[in-house]
Design a protein around this motif. Structure first.
Motif, PDB file in Angstrom:
ATOM      1  N   PRO A  55      10.949  65.555  62.464  1.00 35.16           N
ATOM      2  CA  PRO A  55      10.111  66.714  62.129  1.00 35.16           C
ATOM      3  C   PRO A  55       9.534  67.355  63.384  1.00 35.16           C
ATOM      4  N   ALA A  56       9.577  68.668  63.413  1.00 37.38           N
ATOM      5  CA  ALA A  56       9.074  69.403  64.581  1.00 37.38           C
ATOM      6  C   ALA A  56       8.601  70.779  64.140  1.00 37.38           C
ATOM      7  N   ASP A  57       7.777  71.397  64.988  1.00 34.11           N
ATOM      8  CA  ASP A  57       7.284  72.740  64.682  1.00 34.11           C
ATOM      9  C   ASP A  57       8.290  73.786  65.192  1.00 34.11           C
ATOM     10  N   ARG A  83       8.321  71.053  68.965  1.00 31.75           N
ATOM     11  CA  ARG A  83       7.394  69.996  69.354  1.00 31.75           C
ATOM     12  C   ARG A  83       7.349  68.976  68.225  1.00 31.75           C
ATOM     13  N   ASP A 108       6.531  66.298  65.521  1.00 33.37           N
ATOM     14  CA  ASP A 108       5.386  65.917  64.697  1.00 33.37           C
ATOM     15  C   ASP A 108       5.367  64.393  64.613  1.00 33.37           C
ATOM     16  N   GLU A 120       3.069  62.221  63.594  1.00 30.93           N
ATOM     17  CA  GLU A 120       2.577  61.673  62.329  1.00 30.93           C
ATOM     18  C   GLU A 120       3.654  61.779  61.239  1.00 30.93           C
ATOM     19  N   GLY A 121       4.316  62.945  61.184  1.00 29.05           N
ATOM     20  CA  GLY A 121       5.380  63.123  60.206  1.00 29.05           C
ATOM     21  C   GLY A 121       6.540  62.175  60.439  1.00 29.05           C
ATOM     22  N   GLU A 142      10.166  66.024  74.719  1.00 28.10           N
ATOM     23  CA  GLU A 142       9.985  65.833  73.274  1.00 28.10           C
ATOM     24  C   GLU A 142      10.814  64.658  72.763  1.00 28.10           C
ATOM     25  N   VAL A 166       6.720  65.910  54.474  1.00 28.38           N
ATOM     26  CA  VAL A 166       6.891  66.095  55.917  1.00 28.38           C
ATOM     27  C   VAL A 166       7.548  67.456  56.141  1.00 28.38           C
ATOM     28  N   SER A 221       8.968  70.465  58.236  1.00 25.34           N
ATOM     29  CA  SER A 221       9.590  70.617  59.544  1.00 25.34           C
ATOM     30  C   SER A 221      10.370  71.918  59.584  1.00 25.34           C
TER      31      SER A 221
END
Length: 304
Positions: free
Chosen positions: A17-19, A23, A25, A27-28, A60, A269, A271
């Motif tokens: 998972p990423a934004d 970047r 995530d 926690e996800g 990352e 989650v 993403s």
């Protein structure tokens, strides 16, 4: 952890998972890894194709490995992708993964200019020599456009730390013949990707299933894996038949789009797929949910 456990059985490959800026995530990612550890998968494939390794910066990717090592906490071996266009970059990624606590490496011959067999041999040799971690060859011509010759696989199997190969499903469907040839020429642990062919690959004698759906529905995938490895073709094929609607949407939309949508639906989650990849539209999402709904219920049955 010993290489034999890492390259045998079910290797579950979760999304990363990423934004929108890619970047990770953290926690996800940990929410995705927790059920994999609890289910008892043989290994976790971090930063594979499903894990968008090719879209992430070195920083990352290291963040993802560090987070995963902390979340998994030694419960399951972590197989970490180190593929990159340049050999020096792949070496850096391999060393990063080892320093962060990875248990093994997965390496694809990522390319833009088509690579020769000798270029790929030298690339793998350099990465293999850069760390002490066992390494799995990632044979994925659908994305790398490189085809490993049997002779190259034999040469690579002579490199001390290269222990396994992740194969695509054979175009001619001759799993028994391919496995016999590979076992004659190499001593590599032989696993397959291509989820829709996993049951037959394992029944034919493959050592491992490198599974996309195992990253989200590990208990269903593990039940299929155990049945096939035990030679229980009836049960393995029964489970494979239940998964067929999901295999159909994998083929229709690409597994990466499907699992990123399901990760949000199943575990909350969220993403963003890295552009230029686009999320599925409403009608396609509904088709995926219809295919997945019975399997989600099966995943939570206590008898699996």
């Amino acid at each position: 952890m010993p290489a034999i456990s890492t390259f045998h059985g079910l290797s579950a490959f979760p999304p990363t998972p990423a934004d929108p800026d890619c970047r990770v995530d953290v926690e996800g990612l940990c929410r995705l890894l927790a059920p994999l550890c609890e289910s008892g998968v043989a290994s976790i494939g971090l930063l594979g194709s499903t894990g968008i390794y090719a879209y992430l910066t070195r920083e990352e990717r290291l963040r993802a490995v560090k987070a995963a090592v902390g979340c998994v906490n030694g419960r399951v071996p972590l197989l970490v992708g180190a593929g990159a266009l340049r050999t020096d970059h792949a070496v850096d990624l391999a060393r990063d993964a080892e320093a962060a606590g990875a248990d093994a490496l997965l390496l694809a011959p990522v390319s833009y200019t088509p690579l020769t067999q000798e270029e790929v041999y030298q690339h793998f040799l350099a990465v293999a020599k850069a760390t002490r971690l066992p390494l799995c060859i990632y044979n994925n011509p659908g994305t790398t456009h490189f085809i490993f010759s049997r002779e190259l696989l034999q040469r690579l199997s002579d490199v001390e730390t290269i222990k396994a190969v992740k194969m695509p499903l054979p175009a001619d469907g001759d799993l028994l013949g391919e496995l016999a040839t590979l076992r004659e020429k190499t001593d590599l642990a032989i696993g397959y990707s291509g989820d829709w062919g996993a049951a037959e690959a394992l029944l034919a004698g493959a050592d491992a299933w490198y599974s996309v759906i195992g990253g989200l529905l590990p208990r269903v995938a593990l039940a299929l894996t155990k049945a096939a490895i035990a030679g229980n073709g009836g049960e393995a094929r029964r489970l494979d038949d239940l998964l067929q609607p999901l295999w159909d949407v994998f083929k229709a939309y690409g597994s990466i789009r499907v699992v990123y949508m399901l990760a949000e639906h199943l575990l909350g989650v969220r993403s963003e797929l890295p552009r230029p990849l686009l999320p599925l539209g409403p009608a396609d999402r509904q088709r995926v949910l219809d295919a997945a709904r019975p399997l989600i219920a099966l995943e939570h049955q206590s008898l699996l």
